[in-house]
Design an enzyme around this catalytic site. Structure first.
Site: not given
Ligand code: NVA
Ligand code: CP
Length: 320
Positions: A102, A129, A132, A232, A272, A300
């Site tokens: 990540r 992502h 997801q 989101d 998500c 997930r």
């Molecule tokens: N768009 C959000 C998704 C989190 C799962 C982020 O990047 O923070």
């Molecule tokens: N939806 C998702 O990726 O959640 P986290 O940021 O908690 O991993």
């Protein structure tokens, strides 16, 4: 070697296979004959950003597939003191059998692919992502396939998914690329100034797919006839400096009871997570009967296990 950095890294047929496999893994979880395709392997889980679902579901998933998950916080590594991603990828390839990452810039994933020698899985970048996305499609296909795992892929085709909110963020990009790839109708709905970025169009071009998605600033028009309303957070990780402006500009794009009433009667609400009640979604919708957010979160685990098992199987074939 096969990697999973973006939605189009699986063909449409492979995606259907992964959904079927996820259904099998879900049904057989904990059974004595559950497959262990990562036996004798160690997988690194490298996080540059916060996470609850992704971190825990991958750690549990690698373990359940017979592997050893090695949790790596970027902050605790020499990366944080200037060691290059190139050297890190080369060094970690000497110990590990795969990496789940990540990160901020999507290019870091490509650096690990190009400089390392192990499969790489995108656990969220600023651009996409895909874990997801595949989970969300599996969650819908479970409902739309009438319990027939062989029909999961086909059950998605032609459905209308509306992504409302920050249309220029990783989740907006992911839905545009993934839904078009799988033959779905996708509408991105957000304020002017948040049109999908040039990087997304470049990805469509690189994949040889026409960017057949719609962008609109009108949430009521977008929601009409939708099978799914998806949203989101308005302030993604790393965008905290823009919080005040974003909360103001996205205000007309909250998914609430009125917007849900314009979608199909049997439409689902998806997110998500984590969610911010009163911002991108009203409490009534988030906790209401059309919301399937916790099934998404659970899936997930099953879907990512299927992706890891698929990569293990394909990479073994390539090595043979
Ligand atoms: N768009 C959000 C998704 C989190 C799962 C982020 O990047 O923070
Ligand atoms: N939806 C998702 O990726 O959640 P986290 O940021 O908690 O991993």
């Amino acid at each position: 070697m096969r990697h999973f950095l973006k939605e189009t890294d699986l063909s449409v047929e492979e995606a259907a296979y992964v959904f079927e496999l996820a259904a099998k893994l879900k049904a057989g979880r904990g059974s004595a004959d559950a497959p262990k395709p990562l036996a004798n392997q160690s997988w690194g889980l490298l996080f540059f950003k916060k996470s609850t679902r992704t971190r825990v579901s991958f750690q549990v998933g690698v373990h359940e597939l017979g592997g050893n998950p090695v949790m790596l916080n970027a902050e605790d590594m020499q990366l944080a003191r200037g060691e290059t991603p190139e050297d890190t990828a080369k060094v970690l390839s000497r110990y590990l059998h795969g990496m789940v990452i990540r990160c901020h810039e999507h290019s870091l994933l490509e650096t690990f692919v190009n400089e390392g020698s192990m499969p790489v899985v995108n656990a969220l970048s600023d651009f996409l992502h895909p874990c997801q996305f595949y989970t969300d499609m599996f969650t819908l296909a479970e409902r739309w396939s009438g319990g027939d795992a062989k029909q999961m892929g086909a059950s998605l085709r032609g459905r209308k998914i509306v992504f409302i909110g920050d249309t220029a963020c990783n989740m907006g990009n992911t839905f545009a690329l993934g839904c078009v790839h799988l033959g779905m109708e996708v509408v991105l709905c957000g304020p002017a100034g948040y049109e999908p970025p040039a990087e997304l169009y470049k990805q469509f071009e690189a994949d040889g797919i026409a960017p057949n998605f719609t962008f609109t600033t009108d949430p009521e028009a977008a929601a009409k006839g939708a099978d799914v309303l998806y949203t989101d957070v308005w302030v993604s990780m790393g965008m905290e400096d823009e919080k005040e402006r974003r909360l103001r500009e996205f205000r007309p794009y909250q998914v609430n009871e009125h917007l849900m009433s314009l979608a199909k009667k049997d439409a689902y609400f998806m997110h998500c997570l984590p969610a911010h009640i009163g911002e991108e979604v009203s409490e009534g919708v988030l906790k209401g009967p059309q919301s399937i957010i916790f099934d998404e979160a659970e899936n997930r685990l099953h879907t990512q296990k299927a992706i890891l098992a698929f990569l293990a199987q394909e990479n073994a074939k390539l090595r043979a």
